[in-house]
Design a protein around this motif. Structure first.
Motif, PDB file in Angstrom:
ATOM      1  N   PHE A 146       9.390  10.974   0.434  1.00  0.00           N
ATOM      2  CA  PHE A 146       8.961  11.645   1.659  1.00  0.00           C
ATOM      3  C   PHE A 146       7.473  11.455   1.933  1.00  0.00           C
ATOM      4  N   ASP A 147       6.830  10.551   1.185  1.00  0.00           N
ATOM      5  CA  ASP A 147       5.398  10.322   1.402  1.00  0.00           C
ATOM      6  C   ASP A 147       5.113   9.893   2.835  1.00  0.00           C
ATOM      7  N   TRP A 148       5.946   9.006   3.356  1.00  0.00           N
ATOM      8  CA  TRP A 148       5.701   8.523   4.712  1.00  0.00           C
ATOM      9  C   TRP A 148       5.926   9.620   5.738  1.00  0.00           C
ATOM     10  N   VAL A 149       6.863  10.538   5.451  1.00  0.00           N
ATOM     11  CA  VAL A 149       7.111  11.661   6.353  1.00  0.00           C
ATOM     12  C   VAL A 149       5.896  12.582   6.379  1.00  0.00           C
ATOM     13  N   ALA A 150       5.346  12.876   5.196  1.00  0.00           N
ATOM     14  CA  ALA A 150       4.175  13.747   5.104  1.00  0.00           C
ATOM     15  C   ALA A 150       2.983  13.128   5.824  1.00  0.00           C
ATOM     16  N   THR A 151       2.778  11.826   5.618  1.00  0.00           N
ATOM     17  CA  THR A 151       1.669  11.137   6.273  1.00  0.00           C
ATOM     18  C   THR A 151       1.822  11.168   7.781  1.00  0.00           C
ATOM     19  N   THR A 152       3.029  10.840   8.248  1.00  0.00           N
ATOM     20  CA  THR A 152       3.291  10.835   9.686  1.00  0.00           C
ATOM     21  C   THR A 152       3.119  12.220  10.286  1.00  0.00           C
TER      22      THR A 152
ATOM     23  N   ALA B 268     -20.471  19.882   1.043  1.00  0.00           N
ATOM     24  CA  ALA B 268     -19.488  18.916   1.553  1.00  0.00           C
ATOM     25  C   ALA B 268     -19.093  17.937   0.461  1.00  0.00           C
ATOM     26  N   MET B 269     -20.088  17.485  -0.313  1.00  0.00           N
ATOM     27  CA  MET B 269     -19.817  16.541  -1.397  1.00  0.00           C
ATOM     28  C   MET B 269     -19.002  17.204  -2.504  1.00  0.00           C
ATOM     29  N   GLY B 270     -19.446  18.373  -2.970  1.00  0.00           N
ATOM     30  CA  GLY B 270     -18.773  19.038  -4.086  1.00  0.00           C
ATOM     31  C   GLY B 270     -17.396  19.564  -3.735  1.00  0.00           C
ATOM     32  N   LEU B 271     -17.312  20.357  -2.673  1.00  0.00           N
ATOM     33  CA  LEU B 271     -16.019  20.928  -2.282  1.00  0.00           C
ATOM     34  C   LEU B 271     -15.091  19.861  -1.726  1.00  0.00           C
ATOM     35  N   GLY B 272     -15.690  18.810  -1.132  1.00  0.00           N
ATOM     36  CA  GLY B 272     -14.864  17.711  -0.641  1.00  0.00           C
ATOM     37  C   GLY B 272     -14.106  17.029  -1.762  1.00  0.00           C
ATOM     38  N   VAL B 273     -14.796  16.787  -2.889  1.00  0.00           N
ATOM     39  CA  VAL B 273     -14.134  16.170  -4.046  1.00  0.00           C
ATOM     40  C   VAL B 273     -13.031  17.076  -4.576  1.00  0.00           C
ATOM     41  N   VAL B 274     -13.317  18.376  -4.683  1.00  0.00           N
ATOM     42  CA  VAL B 274     -12.299  19.328  -5.140  1.00  0.00           C
ATOM     43  C   VAL B 274     -11.096  19.304  -4.204  1.00  0.00           C
ATOM     44  N   GLY B 275     -11.368  19.270  -2.895  1.00  0.00           N
ATOM     45  CA  GLY B 275     -10.276  19.222  -1.924  1.00  0.00           C
ATOM     46  C   GLY B 275      -9.432  17.966  -2.053  1.00  0.00           C
ATOM     47  N   VAL B 276     -10.093  16.832  -2.275  1.00  0.00           N
ATOM     48  CA  VAL B 276      -9.362  15.566  -2.410  1.00  0.00           C
ATOM     49  C   VAL B 276      -8.525  15.551  -3.685  1.00  0.00           C
ATOM     50  N   LEU B 277      -9.095  15.991  -4.804  1.00  0.00           N
ATOM     51  CA  LEU B 277      -8.353  16.002  -6.059  1.00  0.00           C
ATOM     52  C   LEU B 277      -7.162  16.964  -5.986  1.00  0.00           C
ATOM     53  N   SER B 278      -7.339  18.091  -5.295  1.00  0.00           N
ATOM     54  CA  SER B 278      -6.226  19.031  -5.112  1.00  0.00           C
ATOM     55  C   SER B 278      -5.135  18.400  -4.270  1.00  0.00           C
ATOM     56  N   THR B 279      -5.545  17.672  -3.244  1.00  0.00           N
ATOM     57  CA  THR B 279      -4.575  16.970  -2.396  1.00  0.00           C
ATOM     58  C   THR B 279      -3.846  15.899  -3.189  1.00  0.00           C
ATOM     59  N   ASN B 280      -4.584  15.197  -4.063  1.00  0.00           N
ATOM     60  CA  ASN B 280      -3.937  14.192  -4.920  1.00  0.00           C
ATOM     61  C   ASN B 280      -2.800  14.804  -5.730  1.00  0.00           C
ATOM     62  N   LEU B 281      -3.057  15.965  -6.315  1.00  0.00           N
ATOM     63  CA  LEU B 281      -2.026  16.642  -7.102  1.00  0.00           C
ATOM     64  C   LEU B 281      -0.843  17.039  -6.242  1.00  0.00           C
ATOM     65  N   PHE B 282      -1.139  17.524  -5.048  1.00  0.00           N
ATOM     66  CA  PHE B 282      -0.064  17.931  -4.140  1.00  0.00           C
ATOM     67  C   PHE B 282       0.810  16.735  -3.764  1.00  0.00           C
ATOM     68  N   ILE B 283       0.155  15.609  -3.471  1.00  0.00           N
ATOM     69  CA  ILE B 283       0.896  14.400  -3.086  1.00  0.00           C
ATOM     70  C   ILE B 283       1.765  13.900  -4.230  1.00  0.00           C
ATOM     71  N   THR B 284       1.180  13.847  -5.428  1.00  0.00           N
ATOM     72  CA  THR B 284       1.874  13.218  -6.548  1.00  0.00           C
ATOM     73  C   THR B 284       2.841  14.144  -7.285  1.00  0.00           C
TER      74      THR B 284
ATOM     75  N   VAL C 247       0.854  -1.193   0.000  1.00  0.00           N
ATOM     76  CA  VAL C 247       0.000   0.000   0.000  1.00  0.00           C
ATOM     77  C   VAL C 247       0.891   1.245   0.000  1.00  0.00           C
ATOM     78  N   PRO C 248       0.747   2.127  -0.985  1.00  0.00           N
ATOM     79  CA  PRO C 248       1.549   3.355  -0.998  1.00  0.00           C
ATOM     80  C   PRO C 248       1.252   4.214   0.232  1.00  0.00           C
ATOM     81  N   PHE C 249       2.284   4.843   0.776  1.00  0.00           N
ATOM     82  CA  PHE C 249       2.102   5.659   1.976  1.00  0.00           C
ATOM     83  C   PHE C 249       1.134   6.818   1.732  1.00  0.00           C
ATOM     84  N   GLU C 250       1.124   7.347   0.499  1.00  0.00           N
ATOM     85  CA  GLU C 250       0.231   8.472   0.245  1.00  0.00           C
ATOM     86  C   GLU C 250      -1.238   8.084   0.363  1.00  0.00           C
ATOM     87  N   ASN C 251      -1.532   6.769   0.300  1.00  0.00           N
ATOM     88  CA  ASN C 251      -2.910   6.321   0.478  1.00  0.00           C
ATOM     89  C   ASN C 251      -3.449   6.715   1.849  1.00  0.00           C
ATOM     90  N   PHE C 252      -2.595   6.610   2.867  1.00  0.00           N
ATOM     91  CA  PHE C 252      -3.053   6.928   4.217  1.00  0.00           C
ATOM     92  C   PHE C 252      -3.269   8.434   4.384  1.00  0.00           C
TER      93      PHE C 252
END
Length: 281
Positions: free
Chosen positions: A195-201, A172-188, A134-139
């Motif tokens: 440093f994925d595990w460092v960010a998660t921790t 919550a549904m609409g902005l939540g999806v936008v927030g998650v997709l933005s976070t996905n871009l930030f992570i990747t 499981v990739p650390f960014e998943n958590f």
């Protein structure tokens, strides 16, 4: 038909029915929050697959395109039960999403590595990569999925008047999806993979620090539905039992210890409510 998948779907749809029954008794906004959570789960999974193509799902029975409906149901009931618990605390509304995110992580730490061994989903990197496949960014993503929905719901729930009954779940549904997709871009795209595990921790430790500082507000809880316990118990119980039956929980054996530890953590979090429930019986 995969019997492990079928049992999982029956379990989660059963928990959804219990949550829906509770929500109906609570009122329209609770029903909308639960349904929005399920729709949010399906939508964010579909959008994330399109955005990142980082994983794929196994052959579940009911699908929306490539996304199993049961996954959306899982997100919905985890959100519903976590918010039931955090709403029973004396935490201010803007700190409750931190607690919701950690409650969800408690489930995923015991679930994800076993789920990929059962074939429920595939990260495409084998079973030895990062956290046992499981990739650390998943958590990190799990935390932000729950945090985003919970935060935006609570923001719009501060509005006055009946409009918030509809607006809070929808935003919550609409902005939540936008927030998650933005976070996905930030992570990747921004955080170096090593440093994925460092960010998660870091996210987890900051959240724990905030909640430990306000632990008295968490201890002073009002009465809440037993669903706040039964939903995480259902996830923990399923993966612990199926992991033992299939033998995957021993591959490696650390997965057994993590599953038991996360179950005990969840049990400890809800212990006072469990005692009250047992005493009534």
């Amino acid at each position: 038909m995969n019997i492990y998948f079928t049992i999982f779907e029956i379990l989660l749809f059963s928990l959804f029915i219990l949550c829906l029954r509770h929500a109906i008794n609570e009122g329209l906004q609770a029903v909308l929050r639960l349904l929005a959570g399920v729709a949010f789960g399906v939508l964010l999974e579909w959008a994330t697959i399109v955005q990142l193509d980082a994983y794929s799902y196994g052959r579940f029975i009911v699908l929306v395109d490539t996304v199993p409906v049961v996954i959306g149901v899982g997100w919905g009931i985890i959100l519903y039960s976590a918010m039931l618990f955090s709403n029973s605390t004396k935490l201010p509304w803007y700190l409750r999403p931190f607690l919701d995110g950690l409650l969800a992580l408690n489930i995923d730490l015991a679930m994800d590595a076993l789920a990929i061994r059962l074939g429920m989903w595939d990260w495409g990197s084998g079973l030895a990569n990062e956290y046992y496949g499981v990739p650390f960014e998943n958590f990190w993503a799990w935390f932000w999925v729950i945090f985003s929905f919970s935060f935006f719901f609570r923001v719009f729930d501060q509005l006055k008047g009946p409009i918030k009954v509809w607006l809070a779940p929808l935003m919550a549904m609409g902005l939540g999806v936008v927030g998650v997709l933005s976070t996905n871009l930030f992570i990747t795209e921004i955080v170096p993979r090593e440093f994925d595990w460092v960010a998660t921790t870091t996210v987890v430790l900051i959240s724990l620090g905030i909640l430990i500082a306000r632990r008295d507000a968490i201890r002073q809880r009002t009465e809440h539905s037993s669903l706040a316990f039964w939903v995480p118990f259902g996830f923990h119980g399923y993966f612990l039992v199926i992991g033992l039956v299939s033998g995957y929980i021993f591959q490696p054996i650390v997965l057994l210890f993590v599953s038991i530890l996360m179950f005990l953590v969840s049990f400890g979090i809800h212990w006072d409510h469990i005692q009250k429930y047992l005493s009534r019986g």
